[in-house]
Structure formats: C-alpha cells, structure tokens
Motif scaffolding. Sequence first.
Motif, PDB file in Angstrom:
ATOM      1  N   UNK A  81       0.830  -1.208   0.000  1.00 11.93           N
ATOM      2  CA  UNK A  81       0.000   0.000   0.000  1.00 11.93           C
ATOM      3  C   UNK A  81       0.863   1.256   0.000  1.00 11.93           C
ATOM      4  N   UNK A  82       1.951   1.232   0.762  1.00  8.33           N
ATOM      5  CA  UNK A  82       2.828   2.404   0.853  1.00  8.33           C
ATOM      6  C   UNK A  82       3.415   2.730  -0.511  1.00  8.33           C
ATOM      7  N   UNK A  83       3.832   1.693  -1.235  1.00  4.72           N
ATOM      8  CA  UNK A  83       4.474   1.940  -2.529  1.00  4.72           C
ATOM      9  C   UNK A  83       3.474   2.524  -3.526  1.00  4.72           C
ATOM     10  N   UNK A  84       2.197   2.179  -3.427  1.00  2.00           N
ATOM     11  CA  UNK A  84       1.176   2.745  -4.315  1.00  2.00           C
ATOM     12  C   UNK A  84       0.958   4.222  -3.999  1.00  2.00           C
ATOM     13  N   UNK A  94       4.653   2.981 -11.259  1.00  2.34           N
ATOM     14  CA  UNK A  94       3.430   2.189 -11.080  1.00  2.34           C
ATOM     15  C   UNK A  94       3.634   0.745 -11.529  1.00  2.34           C
ATOM     16  N   UNK A  95       4.486   0.518 -12.526  1.00  2.00           N
ATOM     17  CA  UNK A  95       4.794  -0.855 -12.924  1.00  2.00           C
ATOM     18  C   UNK A  95       5.372  -1.646 -11.749  1.00  2.00           C
ATOM     19  N   UNK A  96       6.287  -1.014 -11.026  1.00  3.29           N
ATOM     20  CA  UNK A  96       6.887  -1.672  -9.856  1.00  3.29           C
ATOM     21  C   UNK A  96       5.870  -1.795  -8.738  1.00  3.29           C
ATOM     22  N   UNK A  97       5.111  -0.734  -8.499  1.00  7.91           N
ATOM     23  CA  UNK A  97       4.166  -0.723  -7.379  1.00  7.91           C
ATOM     24  C   UNK A  97       3.066  -1.762  -7.548  1.00  7.91           C
ATOM     25  N   UNK A  98       2.555  -1.909  -8.767  1.00  5.39           N
ATOM     26  CA  UNK A  98       1.416  -2.804  -9.004  1.00  5.39           C
ATOM     27  C   UNK A  98       1.823  -4.141  -9.616  1.00  5.39           C
ATOM     28  N   UNK A  99       3.097  -4.262 -10.020  1.00  7.06           N
ATOM     29  CA  UNK A  99       3.585  -5.532 -10.526  1.00  7.06           C
ATOM     30  C   UNK A  99       3.052  -5.922 -11.890  1.00  7.06           C
ATOM     31  N   UNK A 100       3.062  -4.996 -12.849  1.00  6.23           N
ATOM     32  CA  UNK A 100       2.589  -5.320 -14.191  1.00  6.23           C
ATOM     33  C   UNK A 100       3.600  -4.830 -15.213  1.00  6.23           C
ATOM     34  N   UNK A 101       3.434  -5.266 -16.443  1.00  2.36           N
ATOM     35  CA  UNK A 101       4.206  -4.738 -17.566  1.00  2.36           C
ATOM     36  C   UNK A 101       3.221  -4.233 -18.612  1.00  2.36           C
ATOM     37  N   UNK A 102       3.719  -3.410 -19.518  1.00  4.40           N
ATOM     38  CA  UNK A 102       2.821  -2.839 -20.517  1.00  4.40           C
ATOM     39  C   UNK A 102       2.264  -1.509 -20.050  1.00  4.40           C
ATOM     40  N   UNK A 145       3.130   6.204  -2.646  1.00  2.00           N
ATOM     41  CA  UNK A 145       4.336   6.905  -3.100  1.00  2.00           C
ATOM     42  C   UNK A 145       4.298   7.107  -4.612  1.00  2.00           C
ATOM     43  N   UNK A 146       3.833   6.091  -5.351  1.00  2.00           N
ATOM     44  CA  UNK A 146       3.730   6.215  -6.806  1.00  2.00           C
ATOM     45  C   UNK A 146       2.756   7.323  -7.187  1.00  2.00           C
ATOM     46  N   UNK A 147       1.631   7.417  -6.482  1.00  2.00           N
ATOM     47  CA  UNK A 147       0.659   8.474  -6.762  1.00  2.00           C
ATOM     48  C   UNK A 147       1.233   9.850  -6.451  1.00  2.00           C
ATOM     49  N   UNK A 148       1.916   9.964  -5.326  1.00  2.00           N
ATOM     50  CA  UNK A 148       2.541  11.234  -4.957  1.00  2.00           C
ATOM     51  C   UNK A 148       3.598  11.631  -5.985  1.00  2.00           C
ATOM     52  N   UNK A 149       4.322  10.646  -6.474  1.00  5.59           N
ATOM     53  CA  UNK A 149       5.351  10.901  -7.476  1.00  5.59           C
ATOM     54  C   UNK A 149       4.745  11.496  -8.750  1.00  5.59           C
ATOM     55  N   UNK A 150       3.583  10.983  -9.163  1.00  2.00           N
ATOM     56  CA  UNK A 150       2.922  11.510 -10.357  1.00  2.00           C
ATOM     57  C   UNK A 150       2.497  12.958 -10.150  1.00  2.00           C
ATOM     58  N   UNK A 151       2.005  13.285  -8.955  1.00  2.00           N
ATOM     59  CA  UNK A 151       1.591  14.660  -8.664  1.00  2.00           C
ATOM     60  C   UNK A 151       2.797  15.601  -8.691  1.00  2.00           C
ATOM     61  N   UNK A 186      10.625  -2.348  -2.203  1.00  2.00           N
ATOM     62  CA  UNK A 186      11.121  -1.491  -1.121  1.00  2.00           C
ATOM     63  C   UNK A 186      12.211  -0.559  -1.627  1.00  2.00           C
ATOM     64  N   UNK A 187      13.109  -1.107  -2.446  1.00  3.35           N
ATOM     65  CA  UNK A 187      14.194  -0.291  -2.984  1.00  3.35           C
ATOM     66  C   UNK A 187      13.653   0.801  -3.891  1.00  3.35           C
ATOM     67  N   UNK A 188      12.666   0.465  -4.735  1.00  2.99           N
ATOM     68  CA  UNK A 188      12.084   1.474  -5.613  1.00  2.99           C
ATOM     69  C   UNK A 188      11.363   2.553  -4.808  1.00  2.99           C
ATOM     70  N   UNK A 189      10.682   2.144  -3.747  1.00  4.07           N
ATOM     71  CA  UNK A 189      10.005   3.128  -2.893  1.00  4.07           C
ATOM     72  C   UNK A 189      11.002   4.111  -2.300  1.00  4.07           C
TER      73      UNK A 189
END
Length: 309
Positions: free
Chosen positions: A1-4, A183-191, A6-12, A73-76
Amino acid sequence: MVVIVVAALFAVVSGMNDGGSLLATGLKLPNVRPAVGLLILVVLVAVVPLATNQVALTFVTRLATFSGPGGRSAMTIAVICALAVVTVLNARGRPTSLTLAVVGGVTGAGIGWGLPVSYGWVSLVLAIGLIAPFVGGLAAWAANRMLLLVTDGPGLSRWHWGGFLLQCVAYAANDAQKMLAVFMIALGFTGAPIGVTSMVAVLFGLGALYGLPRAGRTLSREIIVSRPLHGVAAELGSGLAVIASALVGMPVSMTQAIAGGLVGAGVSQGGGRVRWYAAVKIVVAWLLTLPASALSAAVIARLVQGASP
C-alpha cells in the motif's frame, strides 16, 4: 500500500515539476490557453504510452533489477529520495530534472539494497541526458533563425501549435514514462493498461495545475528576456531532442531540454538576451540533483535492508 501511495505522490510532483515547464514556453502567445494546453498534455500522457513504453521499461528493467526480493522497497526508497531532492529545489523556485533525480535514486537504492545495477546503462542514460540540453539548444537556435525567415506574427501562432504538440508528444513518449515505471513496480505489471495511464495522467494534471505559476515563471522569464519567437523555437528544439531520445528508449529530462532550448533561442539573437546567472543557478540545481538523490537513496536503502529480518 505504501508503494502505491508513493507512486501516486510521485505523479503529482512530476506534474508540479514538469507541467509548468512544458506550458511556460508559450505563455506569451494567447492561442494555446493554459487550460487547453494542460488538457492536451494530460490526454497525451494517457494515450501515447499505449503505442510505446520503451522508456518506462528502461527505468524498470535496464538500470537495475527490481523484480527480486526487496525490489519494491528499494524502488520506494528511490522515489522518496528523488521527491525529497526535487521538492526542496522546487521550493526555492529552481525546477530541476526529476528524471535525473529518479536515475540517481534508482542507482543509489539498487546499490544500497544489493540489487543488480547496470552501470553501463546508467552511464549511457546520463550521457544522453547530458547531451540533450545542448541538442535542444542547437535545434532551438536553428529553429529561431528559420522562423525569422519564414514566418510573421500570425504565422507564428501556427508554428506555436505545431511546436507545442510536438513537445507534448515527446514528453508523453519519454519523460512522462518515469511515472508509469513507478506504477509498474508498485502494481507488478508490464505494458501500459489504459486504466493505469489515465490515472497517472490525472494525477500529473493535478500537480501541473499547482506547479505552473512557479516553474512557468522561472523558465519563461528568468532564463532569457523571452519573446514569443523564443518560446516557439524552444518548443521545437526541445521536442525534437526529447522525441529522438524516446525512439531509442533513452529517458531524458524535458525540463533540461526546454531550458537548453530557451538558451539556444536567446543566443541566436545575441547572448545578451540570456540571463546567465539564472541559467547557472538551474545548472547547479541539476548538478546537485543526481548525487544528492543517489547518496541519500543508497544510505537509506542500506539501513532499511540491514534492519529487515
């Protein structure tokens, strides 16, 4: 949850740092209103990654490997350190390269956590990033000279539309994809699923609304005694430099390319138009960004990794 989160804050914060810079060059031309320009930019940030996301993959898979244990964790940590560095500089009215901060944060966090880091790719990305402002400046210099020969006042508005659209496409194909990568790292997807790219674009737009006055003022007024012609030339020059880098999957900073373009456009009509003290301050901010984000990320990642069971 924390990494998500952080990803949202990063976009802002990306919107705060980059959005104002993208809109700043054309503020003295009334035909692209800030609201319309921001809407176009947000739509392109959502749509262009559906066609190409090579720059996002460079952040996720080529600089360091974040698929193993501790990768999220490292990406966060990398993103938090990059945000901290950029936020401090933004608070001082010095828009810096968030891309440069992320590259530094990713490299430092990877080293600190003990993840595989590709020093060859890191060096290549940094080399391209160093060259991009000069390419943008040279292209803007040529564009300024060309526009003086081929266009008049009304015609400049049409060139402004073309330059602005080129700049927005280039940003969406390159610099904006650092947000998708997180977000790819946070949610674990590609594409690039449209739901994710749309969410990223909306968060980016909210940040851009907040950051436009400060970043726009720095780039459109402080670097050069700007005229509409300079802004259009900078749009064309920076757009060409950044989209060329996107074609080979190399992330570069649109903010750096725009600053280089404004300097190039100013120099084309005499170096006295450039406020060199402001340009030097921005360059100093760039030089501080990478080592500060890399060092802080490496130290914090080592501490957190050492404290983990």
